[in-house]
Structure formats: C-alpha cells, structure tokens
Scaffold this active site. Structure first.
Site, PDB file in Angstrom:
ATOM      1  N   GLU A 259       0.846  -1.194   0.000  1.00 40.50           N
ATOM      2  CA  GLU A 259       0.000   0.000   0.000  1.00 40.50           C
ATOM      3  C   GLU A 259       0.874   1.233   0.000  1.00 40.50           C
ATOM      4  OE1 GLU A 259      -3.695  -1.486   2.847  1.00 40.50           O
ATOM      5  OE2 GLU A 259      -2.178  -0.155   3.634  1.00 40.50           O
ATOM      6  N   LYS A 261       2.411   4.346   1.475  1.00 40.50           N
ATOM      7  CA  LYS A 261       2.599   4.805   2.847  1.00 40.50           C
ATOM      8  C   LYS A 261       2.536   6.325   2.802  1.00 40.50           C
ATOM      9  CE  LYS A 261       5.559   4.448   6.860  1.00 40.50           C
ATOM     10  NZ  LYS A 261       5.278   5.816   7.255  1.00 40.50           N
ATOM     11  N   ARG A 266      -1.800   9.581  11.491  1.00 39.87           N
ATOM     12  CA  ARG A 266      -2.657   8.409  11.602  1.00 39.87           C
ATOM     13  C   ARG A 266      -3.918   8.770  12.368  1.00 39.87           C
ATOM     14  NH1 ARG A 266      -0.313   2.576  13.002  1.00 39.87           N
ATOM     15  NH2 ARG A 266      -2.208   1.346  12.956  1.00 39.87           N
ATOM     16  N   ARG A 281      -2.222   8.589  16.717  1.00 41.70           N
ATOM     17  CA  ARG A 281      -1.321   7.446  16.907  1.00 41.70           C
ATOM     18  C   ARG A 281      -1.073   7.175  18.392  1.00 41.70           C
ATOM     19  NH1 ARG A 281       2.698   5.107  18.258  1.00 41.70           N
ATOM     20  NH2 ARG A 281       4.598   4.420  17.253  1.00 41.70           N
ATOM     21  N   GLU A 311      -4.928   7.350   7.124  1.00 40.06           N
ATOM     22  CA  GLU A 311      -3.938   8.415   7.272  1.00 40.06           C
ATOM     23  C   GLU A 311      -4.546   9.709   6.739  1.00 40.06           C
ATOM     24  OE1 GLU A 311      -1.069   7.571   8.724  1.00 40.06           O
ATOM     25  OE2 GLU A 311       0.403   9.102   8.175  1.00 40.06           O
ATOM     26  N   PHE A 351      -7.113   2.471   5.562  1.00 38.14           N
ATOM     27  CA  PHE A 351      -6.400   1.214   5.328  1.00 38.14           C
ATOM     28  C   PHE A 351      -6.840   0.041   6.197  1.00 38.14           C
ATOM     29  CE2 PHE A 351      -3.462   3.968   7.817  1.00 38.14           C
ATOM     30  CZ  PHE A 351      -3.382   3.231   8.985  1.00 38.14           C
ATOM     31  N   ARG A 428       4.267  -4.313  17.544  1.00 36.99           N
ATOM     32  CA  ARG A 428       5.034  -4.138  16.312  1.00 36.99           C
ATOM     33  C   ARG A 428       5.436  -5.519  15.834  1.00 36.99           C
ATOM     34  NH1 ARG A 428       7.268   0.329  14.715  1.00 36.99           N
ATOM     35  NH2 ARG A 428       7.318   1.339  16.725  1.00 36.99           N
ATOM     36  N   LYS A 434       7.290  -1.625   6.821  1.00 37.23           N
ATOM     37  CA  LYS A 434       7.374  -0.332   6.151  1.00 37.23           C
ATOM     38  C   LYS A 434       8.670  -0.249   5.357  1.00 37.23           C
ATOM     39  CE  LYS A 434       8.778   1.710  10.553  1.00 37.23           C
ATOM     40  NZ  LYS A 434       8.275   2.364  11.770  1.00 37.23           N
TER      41      LYS A 434
END
Ligand code: ATP
Length: 598
Positions: A259, A261, A266, A281, A311, A351, A428, A434
């Site tokens: 996708e 970025k 966010r 975020r 985003e 997203f 994470r 990313k």
C-alpha cells in the site's frame, strides 16, 4: 460501597519512591491491588500513575498552583501562610511541609474537627481531585482551596504528603503501564504468565482502569471476551522496518499487499450514528482538529457503528498534491483550525477496519478486514481507500515503491494477507513492513528518542538549556536508557520554544524510570520525543543503552546527533527501543566489515 483507605495508597506511594527495581515495584503493586475492593480498583490504578483517567479522556490535568496549595495547607493546619511559605522555601517540597504539619498537634480546620475526623478513602480523594481538576471560572479558586483543605484536615502525615503531590501533579513515582499490567496479571491471575491476556485486553481498550475493573470484578476469564468498543481507542498495530524488497517478501510470507505509505497523521476513526471521534497514533482525541474529516466520516461510512483507520494527509488546495505532514501542525492551534481547514485541506486514505456493527474484526485476517472496509466506505474526492496492489515478487515491490514515492508518498507498507494476518493491536511485528525512501541514502536511519535531562549552554546560549540528554526505551525493564547528548540542529527559535516546553517537566532528581550514568544540569520527566539523526553508532562507556549487550561494561551511543523535529504524536514508550539501537549497531558493524573485505 466498600472502599480502600487512602492511607494504604499513600503508604505504597511512599514505599515506591525509594525503590527502582521493577520486580519490587510490581510486588508492591500486587499487594496494593489485592487489598483493594474491586469496585475502586480503577481509581487506585489511575492514582498510582498520578492521573484521574486514561490520557485520551482529556480530563484536565491536575497541577494546582503553589499559592493555592499553600493557602489550603494553612487553612487545614492553622499555620500562617507566611510560615507555610517559609518552610516551603527551606525544603523546596510542599508535600513535606504538609506532612510535617499533619504530624503536629492539630490546629486550624483539623483542630476544630478533633475526634470528628473522617477517614480518607480512595473514592473520596479521587472524587475531590476530579472536582478540583474540572473547576474553572469564577469561584473555582475557592473551590479548589476549600476541597484540598477539607481533605488535608482529615489526613495523617503520609496522606497529607501524597495528597499534595497528587494535586501538584508531581508524583515522584514512575510506574509505567507495563508494570501495572504485570501486577494485574499476578494479583488476579496468579502469575505473570497471564500477562499476554491482560495485555490483549488493554490493547483493545486502552484504559488501564477499565481493564483492572474487568479483571478484578469478573475474573480473568472475562478478559477473553473483551472486544473493541466505539469511543474507547484501540492501541495501534505497528510495522517493522524493511530494507530490502526480497527480505520484506520473505518476512510477510510471500504473496502480500503493498500500500502507499502516506506521510500524514494516523487517525483511528470511531463512528456511532452521527457521532464521530478521532484518535491519534498516541491515542489523543484529535476530533476537534478535523471538523472536515468528521463530516467525511459521517457521510462516508455506511455502518451504524464502526472503527476504521486511515492516514490524514495535507493537500495543496491549488494543485491537489500531497504536502508534507508538518503542514498539519496548523490544526493544533485552536484558533487556527477554521482557517487551516480552508488553507490546508486534507484527504483521508483508509487502510483498515477493526470493528463494524457489533463485529470484532481484529482477529480476522487482513483480506477479510479489507473486504469489510471496502463494503462500508462510500468514497468521495477526499475520502478513499489507500492505494494498493497485490504483490508476489520482490521486483513488483520495488516498482510499486518507486511509483508511490513518485506520487508523493513516503514509501510503501507491505502487509501479510495469510490466514494469520490478524490486527495485532499495540504490537510491532512483521505482519506489516514499512519500506521508506530515506533508508536508502542515509548512513543510519533517524531514531526517535526521549528527553530525560538537559544542560545549560555557554556563550550566546548561556543561561538557556541548550543540549539534551536523550534516551531510548527498554520495554522489558520499562526504563529509559541514555544514548547521547544532543546539542545541534536547533535554531534559536526552536531553542526558545524548547526552554518553554521543558519548564514544567523539570524535576529535582533523576526520574525513577531513567537509567543514566551521566548527570545533566537538570533532570526532565520522560515526556518529549524527538526525531534524531546521527552520523554513526559507537560503543560508549558513558551511556546506558545497550549496556553489556555488545561488550561488557559499555553501551551503544549515537555520534553527532542532530535534532530533526519533535514527534508530538509519539509517547515516550513509542520511542526507538534499546533493542533496535543495538540491532542498528550490529548491522552497521556488519556493513563496515563487509566493506573492509571488499
Ligand atoms: P511507528 O508508527 O512504526 O512507530 P513512525 O510513527 O515513525 O513509526 P512510520 O515509521 O513512518 O511511523 O510508519 C508507520 C506509520 O505510517 C503508521 O503509524 C501510519 O501513521 C502511517 N501510514 C501511512 N500509510 C499507511 C498505510 N497504508 N498503512 C498503515 N500505516 C500507514
């Protein structure tokens, strides 16, 4: 209602001030939680952290001014304001002043009450603190003073000390969320093995008090049934960094989606009927900054209840091009929002969908979540699904990456789409990777570090704090460990702003969650996160980050650190971790060795 004596809480806070070992802190909290009647556990959890609720609830911060507190102490204990101020000047600690006065024979309000003193309970203190925090406008000054004096006159010495610390907003105890989660698991589940379950509940409902209440009143089994709820933020899923298209494809397990970025802010968008709330975020409520997005969500989500993520990107109104994320900063100033909506319009690229009309989607694989997202989103010019492509080969990833950068994105996100590609709230992992443009050129990536201390400058910068002691986060020990002293990259303006920002974060001694061998001129509460660019990583005998990880007795430090910008969207716990820094050092070492062999 059953309640906990405030004295028990105050005693625990006192004991916590003198210990720094995480296991001991956890143990103390376990003892406290076990004594606490389940109905008030949420209040105990908040107060231990010196707050009145989860940060995102926007309860006004405590932080009653010294003058008011001096007045309240004077009324409560019948000492003159001058005398109270004098002892305050001598000790520098209003908490201690109150403690001392409370241990003397009682005069003032306390004296009048005599035997009639009412025992302080956690609920009474909490409710009064809430009233104090919310009081504004005419008469609020008196209300604050009276409420505090009322509490103090019923307080014993230790209670008085911690009441004052709480209203000052200066608890000298640093208990992080992670430690509370551990303590809850041990107290109510019998062992820290239950931590993952407790943590999952917290990740889905970022309210420690709420999670504590569920586990204390209904038992650990109930945690399994915790689902996302509209209006309570979910902790965001985070991505690992990839450096190489081939490695990325391996990590996400082959076929994946890539996708764009986008470089914006966010937003987790919650909708119930016509009501829309947005969280950032770091789970701040940012609804007021984006009246335009609220309207888009109202029209553009075809579901009664939904939690979706996207985003928010600044757009050039002339050209329609994407603008860098800094442009969104205008939205931060209340009086500028209206103008910013016109001058810097935004687009939203969605997203993910986490919850829709009673259905918890977090345990569904990404393709299912995307399908639901597409089915409820009514796209419009400024409200659309993030641009994506299904990829199978590393070459396709590279190609899509270039396309994304070309169109003004920061890079791409490659996301796993296999059966286990669930939404890992608050974690994470390699389900999302990313791939950003800046990795390719720089010698090292920027890192996000936390300010834990500061040093005064000399010459032109004399008298001003002009360099900062920066730390990485160690999630295992829930500590901040120093990495470098940073003195470059600030403009004069930035420096002034920084001095302003730091003012009320300065504390008289090292914060208990900071691990440092260096002694700065002033210590600072870990709060601000800055993006830092360095020239290289080196071993260092002075810094505590990565101590003993690469070599016995030394840590890892950043050479020539340079301030890039503040990361106000990050909490200190979101900073680059100690593990990541060590990993970066190892990778750099490998590169150097490879270079030497070539
Ligand atoms: P992190 O959020 O991983 O700690 P960070 O805040 O420094 O790191 P980045 O490294 O730039 O941010 O990458 C993650 C962020 O990218 C997300 O938090 C989100 O705001 C943003 N983002 C932009 N486009 C997407 C997308 N398509 N999918 C997921 N996140 C995206």
């Amino acid at each position: 209602m059953e309640d906990l004596k405030f004295e028990a809480l105050a005693k625990t806070l006192q004991a916590l001030e003198n210990i720094s070992a995480r296991t001991q802190i956890t143990q103390m909290l376990v003892q406290l939680f076990l004594q606490t009647p389940p109905q008030v556990i949420d209040k105990v959890v908040y107060l231990v952290q010196g707050r009145l609720g989860p940060e995102w609830k926007e309860i006004p911060e405590l932080g009653v001014g010294e003058k008011y507190i001096i007045k309240a102490i004077s009324i409560a204990f019948g000492a003159s304001e001058e005398a109270v101020s004098k002892s305050f000047k001598a000790t520098g600690d209003l908490g201690e002043v109150a403690e001392r006065l409370a241990s003397r024979p009682r005069r003032g309000l306390a004296g009048l009450l005599g035997e009639e003193r009412r025992e302080l309970t956690v609920s009474r203190v909490y409710d009064a603190l809430v009233r104090i925090a919310y009081a504004i406008g005419e008469g609020s000054r008196d209300l604050k003073i009276r409420s505090l004096a009322g509490l103090l006159s019923d307080a014993g010495p230790t209670e008085a000390k911690y009441l004052v610390r709480l209203v000052e907003g200066r608890l000298r105890v640093g208990v992080g969320d992670a430690t509370i989660l551990d303590a809850l698991a041990i107290a109510f589940g019998g062992s820290s093995e239950l931590r993952p379950q407790v943590e999952r509940a917290y990740n889905l409902r970022a309210d420690l008090g709420d999670v504590a209440r569920i586990i204390a009143t209904k038992g650990v089994e109930e945690l399994q049934r915790v689902e996302p709820q509209v209006e309570i933020p979910i902790r965001p899923m985070l991505a690992e960094r990839g450096r190489d298209a081939r490695e990325i494809m391996e990590k996400v397990g082959g076929r994946a989606i890539a996708e764009f970025k986008y470089d914006g802010e966010r937003a987790q968008i919650h909708k119930r009927g016509d009501k829309v709330i947005m969280f950032s975020r770091k789970l701040e409520n940012i609804t007021l900054r984006y009246p335009d997005v609220v309207e888009m969500a109202r029209r553009g989500i075809k579901a009664r209840e939904a939690i979706v993520e996207g985003e928010v990107v600044a757009i050039d109104p002339e050209t329609g091009d994407m603008r860098p994320f800094q442009e969104l900063m205008h939205r931060k100033r209340k009086h500028e929002i209206e103008r910013a909506v016109k001058e810097v319009p935004v687009k939203v690229f969605l997203f993910d969908a986490l919850y829709v009309d009673g259905r918890d989607l977090t345990l569904e694989p990404l393709p299912v979540r995307r399908e639901v997202l597409e089915s409820i989103v009514e796209p419009s010019e400024s409200w659309e699904i993030a641009k994506y492509k299904v990829v199978e080969e590393a070459e396709e990833v590279e190609k899509f990456f270039l396309e994304a950068v070309e169109q003004g994105a920061e890079g791409i996100m490659v996301k796993a789409i296999h059966d286990k590609s669930v939404y890992t709230a608050g974690a994470r992992g390699w389900l999302w990777v990313k791939y950003k443009r800046d990795y390719k050129s720089e010698m090292i990536d920027t890192v996000d570090l936390v300010v834990v201390g500061a040093f005064y400058g000399t010459g032109k910068r004399g008298g001003k704090l002009s360099s900062l002691l920066m730390a990485a986060y160690d999630p295992e020990e829930d500590m901040f460990k120093t990495v470098c002293k940073m003195a470059t990259g600030f403009t004069d303006e930035e420096l002034d702003r920084m001095n302003e920002m730091l003012k009320d974060k300065i504390i008289p001694q090292r914060h208990p969650r900071v691990d440092s061998r260096m002694k700065p001129d002033v210590w600072v509460v870990p709060h601000y996160v800055a993006e830092v660019l360095g020239a290289e990583l080196t071993l260092s005998p002075i810094h505590t980050c990565g101590l003993n990880a690469v070599k016995e007795g030394v840590g890892v430090s950043i050479r020539f650190p340079r301030f890039v910008r503040w990361r106000e969207d990050k909490r200190p716990e979101d900073a680059t971790t100690e593990g990541e820094i060590v990993e970066m050092y190892r990778r750099q070492l490998k590169k150097v060795e490879e270079g030497e062999q070539a």
